[in-house]
Enzyme design. Structure first.
Site, short mmCIF file in Angstrom:
data_model
loop_
_atom_site.label_atom_id
_atom_site.label_comp_id
_atom_site.label_asym_id
_atom_site.label_seq_id
_atom_site.Cartn_x
_atom_site.Cartn_y
_atom_site.Cartn_z
N ASP A 170 0.82 -1.21 0.00
CA ASP A 170 0.00 0.00 0.00
C ASP A 170 0.86 1.27 0.00
O ASP A 170 0.71 2.13 0.85
CB ASP A 170 -0.91 -0.06 1.25
CG ASP A 170 -1.93 1.07 1.29
OD1 ASP A 170 -2.39 1.49 0.21
OD2 ASP A 170 -2.25 1.53 2.40
N ASN A 440 6.80 -7.55 6.60
CA ASN A 440 5.54 -6.95 7.00
C ASN A 440 4.39 -7.71 6.35
O ASN A 440 4.33 -7.87 5.13
CB ASN A 440 5.46 -5.49 6.54
CG ASN A 440 4.15 -4.83 6.91
OD1 ASN A 440 3.91 -4.51 8.07
ND2 ASN A 440 3.27 -4.63 5.92
N GLU A 441 3.50 -8.21 7.19
CA GLU A 441 2.26 -8.83 6.74
C GLU A 441 2.45 -9.90 5.68
O GLU A 441 1.93 -9.79 4.56
CB GLU A 441 1.28 -7.75 6.27
CG GLU A 441 0.88 -6.80 7.38
CD GLU A 441 -0.35 -5.97 7.07
OE1 GLU A 441 -0.71 -5.87 5.88
OE2 GLU A 441 -0.95 -5.42 8.01
N ASN A 492 -0.53 -5.90 13.32
CA ASN A 492 -1.28 -4.79 12.73
C ASN A 492 -2.77 -5.11 12.81
O ASN A 492 -3.18 -6.20 12.40
CB ASN A 492 -0.91 -4.62 11.25
CG ASN A 492 0.56 -4.25 11.05
OD1 ASN A 492 1.24 -3.87 11.98
ND2 ASN A 492 1.02 -4.34 9.81
N TYR A 494 -6.91 -3.48 12.31
CA TYR A 494 -7.77 -2.38 11.86
C TYR A 494 -9.23 -2.67 12.20
O TYR A 494 -10.11 -2.55 11.35
CB TYR A 494 -7.59 -2.16 10.35
CG TYR A 494 -6.22 -1.57 10.04
CD1 TYR A 494 -6.03 -0.19 10.06
CD2 TYR A 494 -5.12 -2.37 9.78
CE1 TYR A 494 -4.78 0.37 9.80
CE2 TYR A 494 -3.87 -1.83 9.53
CZ TYR A 494 -3.70 -0.46 9.55
OH TYR A 494 -2.47 0.09 9.31
N GLU A 530 0.51 -1.40 13.98
CA GLU A 530 -0.33 -0.55 13.12
C GLU A 530 -1.75 -0.62 13.60
O GLU A 530 -2.24 -1.71 13.93
CB GLU A 530 -0.33 -1.05 11.66
CG GLU A 530 0.93 -0.78 10.89
CD GLU A 530 0.81 -1.19 9.42
OE1 GLU A 530 -0.32 -1.19 8.87
OE2 GLU A 530 1.85 -1.53 8.83
N TRP A 575 -0.90 3.84 12.85
CA TRP A 575 -0.62 3.98 11.41
C TRP A 575 -1.37 5.18 10.92
O TRP A 575 -2.59 5.23 11.10
CB TRP A 575 -1.05 2.73 10.67
CG TRP A 575 -0.65 2.69 9.23
CD1 TRP A 575 -1.45 2.85 8.14
CD2 TRP A 575 0.67 2.45 8.74
NE1 TRP A 575 -0.71 2.71 6.99
CE2 TRP A 575 0.59 2.48 7.32
CE3 TRP A 575 1.93 2.26 9.33
CZ2 TRP A 575 1.71 2.31 6.50
CZ3 TRP A 575 3.03 2.08 8.51
CH2 TRP A 575 2.91 2.10 7.11
C1 BDP Z 1 -1.44 -2.57 6.50
C2 BDP Z 1 -0.12 -2.33 5.80
C3 BDP Z 1 0.15 -0.88 5.47
C4 BDP Z 1 -1.11 -0.22 4.94
C5 BDP Z 1 -2.18 -0.30 6.02
C6 BDP Z 1 -3.51 0.36 5.59
O1 BDP Z 1 0.96 -2.85 6.55
O2 BDP Z 1 1.19 -0.78 4.54
O3 BDP Z 1 -0.90 1.08 4.52
O4 BDP Z 1 -2.45 -1.64 6.29
O5 BDP Z 1 -4.36 -0.34 5.07
O6 BDP Z 1 -2.00 -3.71 5.96
O7 BDP Z 1 -3.67 1.56 5.77
#
Ligand code: BDP
Length: 617
Positions: A170, A440-441, A492, A494, A530, A575
């Protein structure tokens, strides 16, 4: 790899500035040997910078394949007896370099330095000026990191030859000579490398209960007079040199010699020296102290900066100099308007000032090693760095396999390990680097990822036995197959953004549940590396809705409530530090807007509230 420095026997010439530039629209330059003569029909281009946002034509900006750079340089007569080296801070992603039409180096990988000894080519040459040509490719495939692939589409709906570079990460695939290009000299017999390791004895003890709650209290009371001290440090220097090494000295910040030794020759080109320092001043987060190691050879001399600090890990703490350290900071990007990923020291200074203003003490070089100049600044500012190799784009979220099919392959693994080596070689002596991140991921739920990452992690540990190793996860605790080999778990998440969008009320439950699973499974400290919500600066609404500044702050707050009750959470990196450019996408309105700062480095509302919290802990 040593950074080019100037001293009484070494000189550095900077090749930054305006170069000639040409897009290889049909990717025929190599075949047509464009390097044999000066580039025709070239335009002007700045170095260091990404070329993408400097031009106005979409064709150039989005070109997939080679672009060419060229400039002339002069070699002084006074260099006649010197060894002359051409060095690129980085070339994103793959480069072939010629001097006067002769190939001097090829390099794969866009975020680490490489160099070529050009002495024979340029010394005693009759040419007044030398022509330096670089062919640079931005193509990413499954043999390199970051991973990518070229997608071609045919059929009635697509114009002839329709293709584009697909990436599974991303950030915008900026390309160009992103970091300084230099020529430097050394004596013919020269110091090739220096590896510095330090050991500390008599660290002042810190006997409070080392839980997060105690840590918060401790940090509140943390005065300068409380900085940890040590009775004694041992500095071990391994010097690789074709020059005979006579003396090694350690200098403090006042340039006073605090220790020295005559190193012992252990093998061809290898010397070992041990220096004792009494009552050393330690490198502490937020309070850096830098020593210099001066290596004096018969012909060459080199001064390397280093710091003295210890790292220890327990099942619920990360300790620097014997004190628990709580990571407050961000995942960042090298990214700014116009110059893209090009090094900009002014932006760097602004970023560090903002980090300090926030009360942050750390950042992760998501998702690739940052410029050496940034690492030097972090050393000086006492900023703790998690140094990440560019292994990103190794996961699909739709069930397709990355490690088990024809995607990640042996070449990827070999390149991944080469990048770990290059990152270590470049950054090994930086005291700011407290932990390596090897990816990462990645799809760590796949069985085939197991041998792959066992090899990767083993390689990292063989390179460096002084720093912990982590990896940043998207996979859930139940499915992860890798973390038993890591020291710290970075996750990470969300919640309420990509799932249950907008429902902040689910965050606390889901986060706590997941963190408990990780800790139960591995019993290791965890950083939430994140978490964030896209936020358009200037959007407000009461009550809040997604994308407003209010929502971003309320969203972060739900996460913090959980951090504050879980002892083994040793850090929070929302993040992201600033908004940044990405490829076009349905949920990307001119880039990723999860920044706590705008792309132009001005605070969104969340910055003030986060600042208040971080100043307190
Ligand atoms: C994570 C990634 C990061 C993305 C972020 C996002 O590590 O690079 O920018 O999500 O979705 O999966 O904002």
């Amino acid at each position: 790899m040593l950074y080019p420095i100037e001293n009484r026997v070494r000189e550095v010439k900077n090749l930054n500035g305006i170069w000639k530039f040409k897009v290889d629209a049909d990717n025929v330059g190599l075949e047509e040997k464009w390097y044999e003569t000066p580039l025709s029909d070239a335009i002007n281009m700045a170095v260091p910078a990404s070329y993408n946002d400097l031009v106005t034509e979409e064709k150039i900006k989005e070109h997939v394949g080679y672009v060419w750079y060229e400039r002339n340089f002069i070699v002084s007569d006074s260099w006649e007896e010197k060894r002359i080296v051409l060095r690129f801070g980085s070339a994103t992603h793959h480069a072939v370099v010629w001097v006067d039409g002769k190939e001097v180096v090829r390099h794969k990988g866009g975020f680490l330095p490489f160099e070529a000894d050009i002495t024979k080519l340029v010394n005693n040459s009759v040419l007044e000026e030398h022509r330096l040509t670089v062919a640079l490719s931005n193509v990413l495939d499954w043999t390199c990191i970051p991973c990518g692939e070229i997608i071609e589409k045919q059929g009635p709906g697509y114009p002839e030859g329709f293709h584009f570079q697909e990436t599974y990460f991303d950030f915008y695939n900026y390309s160009g000579l992103h970091r300084p290009v230099k020529i430097y000299t050394t004596p013919k017999q020269y110091i090739k490398d220096i590896v510095i390791k330090t050991e500390v004895e008599g660290l002042c003890s810190y006997c409070e209960q080392q839980s997060f709650v105690a840590l918060k209290e401790y940090n509140r009371l943390y005065q300068e007079s409380d900085l940890p001290t040590a009775e004694h440090a041992t500095v071990k220097a391994r010097i690789i040199s074709s020059d005979m090494i006579r003396l090694v000295q350690v200098l403090d910040e006042q340039n006073r010699i605090v220790g020295d030794c005559v190193p012992v020759k252990c093998a061809d080109d290898e010397y070992h020296g041990i220096i004792q320092i009494v009552n050393p001043t330690l490198w502490n987060p937020g309070k850096a102290y830098l020593y210099k190691l001066r290596v004096n050879g018969e012909n060459d001399t080199y001064t390397e900066t280093f710091g003295i600090r210890t790292i220890d890990i327990t099942e619920n703490s990360f300790q620097i100099n014997g004190r628990p350290f709580y990571f407050k900071g961000f995942g960042k990007h090298e990214d700014s308007d116009v110059r893209g990923k090009g090094l900009d020291e002014a932006f760097n200074i602004r970023d560090f000032n903002l980090l300090k203003w926030m009360g942050a003490n750390s950042f992760r070089t998501s998702h690739y090693p940052y410029a050496e100049e940034t690492m030097m600044l972090a050393d000086r500012e006492g900023m703790v760095v998690i140094d990440e190799v560019p292994a990103v784009g190794m996961c699909f979220w739709d069930g397709k396999s990355v490690f088990g099919g024809n995607r990640v392959n042996e070449k990827t693994l070999e390149h991944h390990k080469n990048m770990l080596r290059a990152m270590y070689e470049r950054d090994k002596n930086h005291p700011c680097v407290m932990m390596w991140s090897v990816a990462n991921e990645a799809a760590t739920h796949e069985q085939e990822a197991v041998p792959y990452f066992q090899d990767v992690i083993r390689t990292m540990r063989e390179l460096d036995d002084t720093r912990p190793v982590t990896m940043v996860h998207t996979t859930g605790a139940d499915d992860d197959k890798i973390s038993q080999w890591l020291d710290v778990i970075c996750v990470n998440r969300y919640y309420a953004w990509y799932n249950d969008h907008g429902h902040r009320e689910v965050i606390g439950l889901q986060l706590k549940n997941e963190m408990e699973k990780w800790h139960r499974k591995y019993n290791k400290p965890i950083i939430l590396s994140e978490y964030g919500a896209d936020t358009i600066a200037g959007f407000h609404k009461l009550p809040s809705v997604a994308f407003t500044e209010e929502f971003q702050w309320e969203y972060l707050q739900e996460y913090q409530k959980v951090f504050d009750v879980l002892d083994y959470m040793i850090g929070e990196h929302p993040w992201a530090f600033a908004d940044f450019q990405t490829k076009q996408g349905l949920n990307r309105i001119d880039g990723n807007k999860k920044g706590i700062f705008t792309r132009n480095r001005q605070p969104k509302m969340a910055a003030y509230v986060l600042r208040e919290r971080w100043k307190e802990i």
